[in-house]
Design an enzyme around this catalytic site. Structure first.
Site, short mmCIF file in Angstrom:
data_model
loop_
_atom_site.label_atom_id
_atom_site.label_comp_id
_atom_site.label_asym_id
_atom_site.label_seq_id
_atom_site.Cartn_x
_atom_site.Cartn_y
_atom_site.Cartn_z
N HIS A 103 0.84 -1.20 0.00
CA HIS A 103 0.00 0.00 0.00
C HIS A 103 0.88 1.25 0.00
O HIS A 103 1.93 1.28 0.63
CB HIS A 103 -0.90 0.03 1.23
CG HIS A 103 -1.76 -1.19 1.37
ND1 HIS A 103 -2.65 -1.58 0.41
CD2 HIS A 103 -1.86 -2.10 2.37
CE1 HIS A 103 -3.27 -2.69 0.81
NE2 HIS A 103 -2.80 -3.02 1.99
N GLU A 120 -2.01 -0.20 8.08
CA GLU A 120 -3.02 -1.08 8.67
C GLU A 120 -2.39 -2.02 9.69
O GLU A 120 -1.18 -2.04 9.88
CB GLU A 120 -3.71 -1.90 7.56
CG GLU A 120 -2.78 -2.80 6.79
CD GLU A 120 -3.44 -3.43 5.56
OE1 GLU A 120 -4.60 -3.12 5.26
OE2 GLU A 120 -2.77 -4.23 4.90
N HIS A 178 3.16 -7.48 1.73
CA HIS A 178 2.50 -8.42 2.64
C HIS A 178 1.42 -9.20 1.90
O HIS A 178 0.96 -8.80 0.83
CB HIS A 178 1.87 -7.67 3.82
CG HIS A 178 0.80 -6.69 3.39
ND1 HIS A 178 1.12 -5.45 2.88
CD2 HIS A 178 -0.55 -6.76 3.38
CE1 HIS A 178 -0.01 -4.80 2.59
NE2 HIS A 178 -1.04 -5.58 2.87
N ARG A 198 -1.06 -4.60 -6.44
CA ARG A 198 -0.74 -6.03 -6.47
C ARG A 198 0.56 -6.27 -7.22
O ARG A 198 0.73 -5.82 -8.34
CB ARG A 198 -1.85 -6.81 -7.18
CG ARG A 198 -3.11 -6.97 -6.41
CD ARG A 198 -4.05 -8.00 -7.07
NE ARG A 198 -5.39 -7.66 -6.65
CZ ARG A 198 -6.31 -7.12 -7.44
NH1 ARG A 198 -6.05 -6.88 -8.71
NH2 ARG A 198 -7.50 -6.84 -6.96
#
Length: 322
Positions: A103, A120, A178, A198
């Site tokens: 991200h 996150e 991740h 991605r």
């Protein structure tokens, strides 16, 4: 309209995902047909809004409520820069491996209009015995090495695999490569963003039968090759009646608490409090009422609620804006 503050309980917005399953049914939700990967539990985003099930605001979306009550309920720090609710709370059922992803942060110049970056964290609610996740790069992997590995279809050589069990927590700052893998059920607390780049998706078709889009250049641009400060933690040291801090970022602070009997707490004018019930059951009481709480439930406690009591036998996560 003038509404007295009370804990808001939400009906999730469910999302079908190629890697999803049926595990969210175990919380008693009415889960729609299909491979359901995500329950957006507390959401105020163009791609999904959760709706309140209880009290004066029953049936209303979080976006409507935010406009009606503003800072009084969400706190002086809880009104985010882009006008939306600052956090997005999800439950994720990983019946299959997620794509390898990364991200961006808030300053990435190619962010979609109106979007934020995405820092996150995950709290593992359940994990099959051999479950694992992808968490960061192997030492010494730089942009050139990763680009070459992607070109040669061997990106997995660059990534760290980590075994996981229920109760583990992972902090994932923007820039950390991740992926959740098959056999884990997690609670995810994140910035209110839906921007994911991605790197790799196992060459599998998406729900529409076509390969899912990859974002190689953006991913290589936003990856923090020297590390972004990702931290993991075994949380089995949590004891009843004390908060164990799991993650602290500029966007959220999350603690784990074990409720055994009655625990008196209070909100502050700075920030709302989000309570996620991980296991067990009990109640949340406040000056003028009480609401039942069971595993899978997510509540938004307004900043101006004041004193409240967690009661029963349950494990909870508490998140607020620091």
């Amino acid at each position: 309209m003038s509404v007295q503050p009370y804990p808001l309980h939400f009906k999730p917005e469910f999302k079908e995902r190629v890697w999803g399953g049926r595990a969210l049914e175990k919380f008693g939700f009415e889960v729609p047909a299909g491979a359901i990967g995500e329950g957006w539990m507390i959401a105020d985003h163009p791609n999904g809004v959760s709706h309140v099930t209880n009290g004066a605001f029953a049936g209303k979306g979080l976006d409507e409520i935010r406009e009606a009550v503003g800072e009084a309920w969400f706190g002086s720090k809880g009104a985010s820069g882009n006008g939306r609710f600052p956090l997005l709370i999800k439950l994720l059922d990983c019946n299959d491996d997620l794509s390898i992803q990364v991200h961006p942060n808030d300053t990435y110049e190619k962010l979609p209009q109106g979007e934020l970056g995405k820092t996150e964290m995950w709290y593992v609610l359940d994990a099959k015995p051999d479950a694992k996740i992808i968490y960061g790069l192997k030492p010494g992997v730089d942009r050139a090495a990763m680009a070459k590995a992607i070109e040669e279809d061997r990106i997995m050589d660059c990534l760290q695999e980590v075994s996981v069990k229920a109760g583990d927590t992972f902090y994932i700052p923007a820039g950390t490569v991740h992926a959740l893998c098959a056999g884990v059920l997690v609670a995810e607390i994140q910035q209110n963003s839906d921007t994911t780049y991605r790197l790799y998706d196992y060459n599998r078709p998406g729900l529409d039968g076509k390969p899912r889009e990859l974002h190689i250049e953006d991913s290589l641009n936003v990856t923090a090759y020297e590390g972004a400060g990702a931290e993991r933690m075994d949380t089995s040291s949590a004891v009843p009646g004390e908060w164990l801090t799991l993650a602290k970022s500029p966007y959220f602070k999350t603690d784990k608490g074990i409720v055994s009997g009655s625990w008196s707490l209070s909100t502050t004018p700075d920030s709302f409090v989000i309570v996620i019930v991980c296991e067990g059951s009990g109640t949340i009481g406040w000056e003028s009422g009480m609401v039942d709480a069971q595993a899978g439930d997510c509540f938004l406690l307004p900043a101006n609620l004041g004193g409240y009591t967690l009661d029963g036998s349950m494990t909870v996560l508490r998140s607020l804006v620091p």
